[in-house]
Write an enzyme that holds these catalytic residues in place. Structure first.
Site, mmCIF file in Angstrom:
data_model
loop_
_atom_site.group_PDB
_atom_site.id
_atom_site.type_symbol
_atom_site.label_atom_id
_atom_site.label_comp_id
_atom_site.label_asym_id
_atom_site.label_seq_id
_atom_site.Cartn_x
_atom_site.Cartn_y
_atom_site.Cartn_z
ATOM 1 N N HIS A 86 0.243 13.647 -1.177
ATOM 2 C CA HIS A 86 0.929 12.882 -0.136
ATOM 3 C C HIS A 86 1.703 11.751 -0.800
ATOM 4 O O HIS A 86 1.312 11.267 -1.874
ATOM 5 C CB HIS A 86 -0.080 12.309 0.854
ATOM 6 C CG HIS A 86 -0.661 13.331 1.786
ATOM 7 N ND1 HIS A 86 -1.360 13.003 2.920
ATOM 8 C CD2 HIS A 86 -0.622 14.690 1.735
ATOM 9 C CE1 HIS A 86 -1.732 14.118 3.546
ATOM 10 N NE2 HIS A 86 -1.312 15.158 2.839
ATOM 11 N N GLU A 88 1.936 8.618 -0.159
ATOM 12 C CA GLU A 88 1.191 7.372 -0.390
ATOM 13 C C GLU A 88 0.300 7.487 -1.628
ATOM 14 O O GLU A 88 0.204 6.554 -2.431
ATOM 15 C CB GLU A 88 0.304 7.032 0.820
ATOM 16 C CG GLU A 88 1.076 6.808 2.108
ATOM 17 C CD GLU A 88 1.119 8.065 2.975
ATOM 18 O OE1 GLU A 88 1.384 9.158 2.438
ATOM 19 O OE2 GLU A 88 0.889 7.939 4.187
ATOM 20 N N CYS A 121 -2.558 9.090 6.707
ATOM 21 C CA CYS A 121 -3.554 10.022 7.243
ATOM 22 C C CYS A 121 -4.944 9.535 6.810
ATOM 23 O O CYS A 121 -5.074 8.534 6.104
ATOM 24 C CB CYS A 121 -3.297 11.430 6.703
ATOM 25 S SG CYS A 121 -3.690 11.598 4.950
ATOM 26 N N CYS A 124 -5.191 9.208 2.901
ATOM 27 C CA CYS A 124 -4.444 8.091 2.319
ATOM 28 C C CYS A 124 -5.035 6.749 2.752
ATOM 29 O O CYS A 124 -5.002 5.775 1.991
ATOM 30 C CB CYS A 124 -2.973 8.195 2.702
ATOM 31 S SG CYS A 124 -2.182 9.659 1.993
HETATM 32 ZN ZN LIG Z 1 -1.819 11.167 3.641
#
Ligand SMILES: [Zn+2]
Length: 205
Positions: A86, A88, A121, A124
């Site tokens: 991801h 992040e 999410c 993260c």
């Molecule tokens: Zn994430």
């Protein structure tokens, strides 16, 4: 010969797409306002969709004292075949590499901010707690990502308060309409919606 073919447990690395460096202003560029920093994160998300290098998410770590960029990132899940890729996670990991510390909040480090085109999410969010990030700035809401089919995982309703109680400031909805537009463009362009529940039957979901 391919290293993967010769080694049972290969090294694991993630690399930003080739187009990315050319899309970033020169080192030392000052991103004075949170909106300026978010503009970069959204631009990265937009380019990631256009270049077809990943999902519609961009993020970046900034030095709060100088308002300069430390590390940019985009979502690379499909390209890297890694569910942790991801934006992040990549931005945090790259910032830690560049600043040479696993703890971005360690004594003597400049305070840093994570700017993300969409709220983090569950994964993260967990990573944020361990990163030493001092400030989080979000564009789209996690509900905006869920609305197009991405699974943000199980998050407590009070996740913002949870971060703030640990000294991490949170600012939401910065340029949210622009961030949502990238999510919608991704769907309209036929971008794949992936999540770990896609192989489940309706009853399992
Ligand atoms: Zn994430």
């Amino acid at each position: 010969m391919d290293a993967i073919a010769t080694k049972r447990f290969p090294a694991f690395a993630l690399e930003l797409p080739e187009w990315l460096e050319a899309a970033i202003p020169p080192a030392g560029h000052v991103y004075a306002a949170a909106e300026d920093r978010m503009t970069l994160a959204i631009r990265l998300a937009e380019l990631n969709v256009r270049e077809r290098t990943g999902g519609p998410f961009g993020a970046a770590v900034f030095n709060v004292q100088t308002s300069t960029l430390v590390a940019p990132a985009v979502n690379l899940v499909l390209q890297s075949k890694s569910s942790i890729a991801h934006a992040e996670i990549l931005a945090i990991s790259l910032a830690q590499r560049i600043l040479d510390s696993h703890d971005l909040g360690a004594p003597g480090m400049p305070p840093v901010e994570l700017v993300t085109s969409c709220e983090p999410c569950a994964m993260c969010l967990g990573a944020l707690h361990w990163s030493g990030i001092r400030r989080l700035v979000c564009g789209a809401r996690d509900g905006d990502a869920r609305a197009i089919g991405f699974d943000e995982g199980s998050k407590r309703e009070d996740w913002v308060e949870g971060l703030q109680s640990r000294g991490i400031q949170v600012r939401r909805d910065v340029k949210r309409p622009d961030a949502v537009a990238v999510l919608k463009d991704y769907v309209a362009s036929g971008g794949p919606i992936y999540n770990a529940r896609s192989g489940m039957t309706d009853r399992q979901r």
